[in-house]
Enzyme design. Structure first.
Site, PDB file in Angstrom:
ATOM      1  N   LYS A 116      27.918  67.633  44.326  1.00 20.46           N
ATOM      2  CA  LYS A 116      28.319  68.845  43.613  1.00 20.46           C
ATOM      3  C   LYS A 116      29.438  69.606  44.350  1.00 20.46           C
ATOM      4  O   LYS A 116      30.210  70.323  43.728  1.00 20.46           O
ATOM      5  CB  LYS A 116      27.127  69.775  43.413  1.00 20.46           C
ATOM      6  CG  LYS A 116      25.913  69.144  42.745  1.00 20.46           C
ATOM      7  CD  LYS A 116      26.157  68.807  41.291  1.00 20.46           C
ATOM      8  CE  LYS A 116      24.893  68.609  40.483  1.00 20.46           C
ATOM      9  NZ  LYS A 116      24.106  67.398  40.841  1.00 20.46           N
TER      10      LYS A 116
HETATM   11  C1  LIG Z   1      23.483  66.496  40.004  1.00 25.03           C
HETATM   12  C2  LIG Z   1      23.082  65.236  40.651  1.00 25.03           C
HETATM   13  C3  LIG Z   1      23.014  64.038  39.932  1.00 25.03           C
HETATM   14  C4  LIG Z   1      23.270  63.970  38.433  1.00 25.03           C
HETATM   15  O1  LIG Z   1      24.618  64.215  38.116  1.00 25.03           O
HETATM   16  P1  LIG Z   1      25.035  64.588  36.608  1.00 25.03           P
HETATM   17  O2  LIG Z   1      26.476  64.929  36.684  1.00 25.03           O
HETATM   18  O3  LIG Z   1      24.194  65.774  36.250  1.00 25.03           O
HETATM   19  O4  LIG Z   1      24.738  63.413  35.776  1.00 25.03           O
HETATM   20  C5  LIG Z   1      22.688  62.879  40.616  1.00 25.03           C
HETATM   21  N1  LIG Z   1      22.407  62.897  41.935  1.00 25.03           N
HETATM   22  C6  LIG Z   1      22.447  64.041  42.655  1.00 25.03           C
HETATM   23  C7  LIG Z   1      22.100  63.990  44.095  1.00 25.03           C
HETATM   24  C8  LIG Z   1      22.797  65.238  42.051  1.00 25.03           C
HETATM   25  O5  LIG Z   1      22.836  66.357  42.776  1.00 25.03           O
END
Ligand SMILES: *Cc1c(COP(=O)(O)O)cnc(C)c1O
Length: 502
Positions: A116
């Site tokens: 993120k």
């Molecule tokens: C948010 C997240 C995901 C999922 O990603 P999306 O964009 O919501 O599909 C997968 N793995 C981790 C560690 C995340 O923080």
């Protein structure tokens, strides 16, 4: 370039408006009217740049009401070696699992140890500039629903950013102990964190309801506040994620793993469909991609959707050891459907209404065929996730977190079923230390496991020799600042109270 709402094409806004608002007034999501097209020689030019250079080019092509200087400032402030550990914020790690090549794209070297950060380190810069262009003088109230990682990454990105306040809502029993600690100890004068009795979908629906609550929005406007979003419903979250797909492709070319123009497969551990959708935009721009492999945990609503064309969230919800993917309503699928129907806003609206009222919808046969020609879906339960972490580490020497393990297992199954050996990029979305307990269980004996989260981190470090991200180690001695827990229908009151508005 202008942006439309997925559910009403008559709504047309500029890039900065799309980012400032986060979500369209009709509840739809903003999508670009045109998608910039890159030829192979454009991609060749990208191979000669560093990450910052690639990001400037791609963001510049989408954000045409930003000046080159503004884009430059946003990008260079976001992707520093200080924050990401090196000039390449998303390094590739070339691994083997048996005879299968796994090119792991490590997206978790940022300040909060999850992917993120790749978007949330730049979003505050994009957003404050967008707000200046569109609503001079207003203070932005950023509302975030999180399954664990977005919340912390958003808090870290927005802390003490002038002209913003940020509120994060997380499911009280739905995040890992480390994730909870990261959020409840957050520093900054403009931040607040609140737990919700319910799951991630309840938190997400609660936030969406606040955004579209006209009365509440008007009340805040009187006090000079404007709501915005740091969730991947915001175009400013999604756009920066396109960059690392072009960047990883460029590195594969530079490292001699593929030739310019060769196709690759992409594997993404998926929750809200944001990350995988960013790779789809890269594909539409011209990145040579053969297959998108969408990996889910036991909450496998997307696996079923890709196989059948029916999206049905009426099913059990499973809290898993990959909690950032514990999602039954993948909001970004709405954008994907818009593009898959050649921008049919009426269709998208009809399906989204059915999702709200019945919890399910079925796409047309031609749309389903298009999806299955491009996408493969698969899922992996907690037991296989644990087994995969153990085997990948013990036999082949690579330590990965629970989310990445879901992707690795689904990809392994895919190769064994199809024998499709197209070179691959597998997204690794979190540091193993964010989920120390689950990762340790996979590689240590039961009687070795300590109770304390930080003793687990130490033991994992001793066993793996993988270094502990500094910000995670530092959490041990931080004080808890936030303890509020509310029902999801109390969220509007929480927001008003926190802002001091009656
Ligand atoms: C948010 C997240 C995901 C999922 O990603 P999306 O964009 O919501 O599909 C997968 N793995 C981790 C560690 C995340 O923080």
């Amino acid at each position: 370039m202008k942006y439309n709402s997925t559910t009403d094409k008559n709504i047309v806004v500029s890039a900065s408006q799309a980012i400032a608002q986060g979500i369209s007034t009709d509840g739809g999501l903003f999508v670009p009217q045109e998608i910039p097209q890159y030829s192979l020689s454009d991609i060749e030019n990208l191979t000669k740049l560093d990450y910052v250079g690639r990001a400037k080019k791609i963001l510049g092509d989408y954000l045409d009401d930003f000046t080159a200087e503004e884009i430059d400032e946003c990008v260079t402030k976001a992707y520093t070696a200080e924050k990401f550990g090196s000039n390449d914020p998303s390094p590739l790690s070339y691994q083997k699992y048996g005879d299968i090549d796994m090119n792991i794209l490590e997206l978790w070297h940022g300040p909060t140890s999850a992917f993120k950060d790749m978007a949330l380190q730049i979003l505050p810069h994009l957003l404050t500039k967008s707000l200046k262009k569109t609503s001079s003088g207003k203070e932005a109230v950023i509302l975030v629903a999180t399954s664990g990682d977005t919340g912390k990454a958003a808090l870290e990105g927005f802390k003490d950013v002038d002209g913003t306040k940020i509120m994060v809502f997380y499911p009280v029993d739905g995040v890992s102990p480390m994730q909870k600690r990261q959020m409840t100890t957050q520093e900054g004068s403009n931040v607040s964190v609140c737990a919700i009795r319910g799951n991630f979908d309840d938190a997400q629906t609660g936030v969406k309801k606040i955004f579209t609550n006209k009365e509440l929005v008007a009340k805040l406007e009187e006090k000079n506040y404007i709501f915005s979003s740091a969730n991947s419903i915001n175009w400013g979250r999604l756009l920066p994620q396109i960059v690392y797909y072009f960047s990883a492709y460029s590195e594969l070319v530079n490292d001699g793993k593929i030739k310019l123009g060769d196709k690759i497969n992409i594997v993404v551990p998926t929750g809200n469909f944001g990350n995988i959708l960013a790779s789809y935009y890269a594909f539409r721009m011209g990145l040579p991609i053969n297959k998108f492999i969408c990996a889910s945990n036991s909450n496998n609503v997307l696996t079923d959707f890709i196989a059948t064309g029916t999206y049905d969230k009426n099913r059990s919800f499973y809290p898993t050891i990959s909690p950032s993917m514990d999602i039954l309503v993948s909001s970004n699928l709405e954008r994907f459907l818009y593009h898959m129907t050649e921008c049919d806003d009426k269709k998208v609206k009809e399906w989204m209404t059915q999702l709200k009222t019945k919890g399910a919808y079925t796409v047309d046969e031609n749309v389903k065929e298009k999806i299955t020609s491009l996408f493969a879906g698969g899922f992996c339960d907690d037991d296989s996730t644990t087994k995969t972490i153990g085997e990948f580490f013990n036999e082949y020497g690579y330590l990965c977190d629970t989310h990445t393990a879901v992707a690795v297992k689904v990809y392994k199954d895919y190769v064994e079923q199809t024998n499709d050996r197209t070179p691959v990029i597998i997204d690794s979305t979190a540091s193993p230390y964010k989920f120390s307990s689950s990762v340790l269980k996979a590689i240590a004996k039961d009687d070795e496991l300590p109770d304390d989260e930080f003793e687990m981190v130490e033991l994992l470090n001793k066993k793996s020799n993988v270094s502990v991200p500094k910000p995670l180690a530092a959490l041990k001695n931080k004080e808890t600042r936030f303890t509020a827990v509310v029902d999801s229908d109390e969220m509007p009151q929480y927001v008003l109270k926190t802002l001091g508005v009656e």
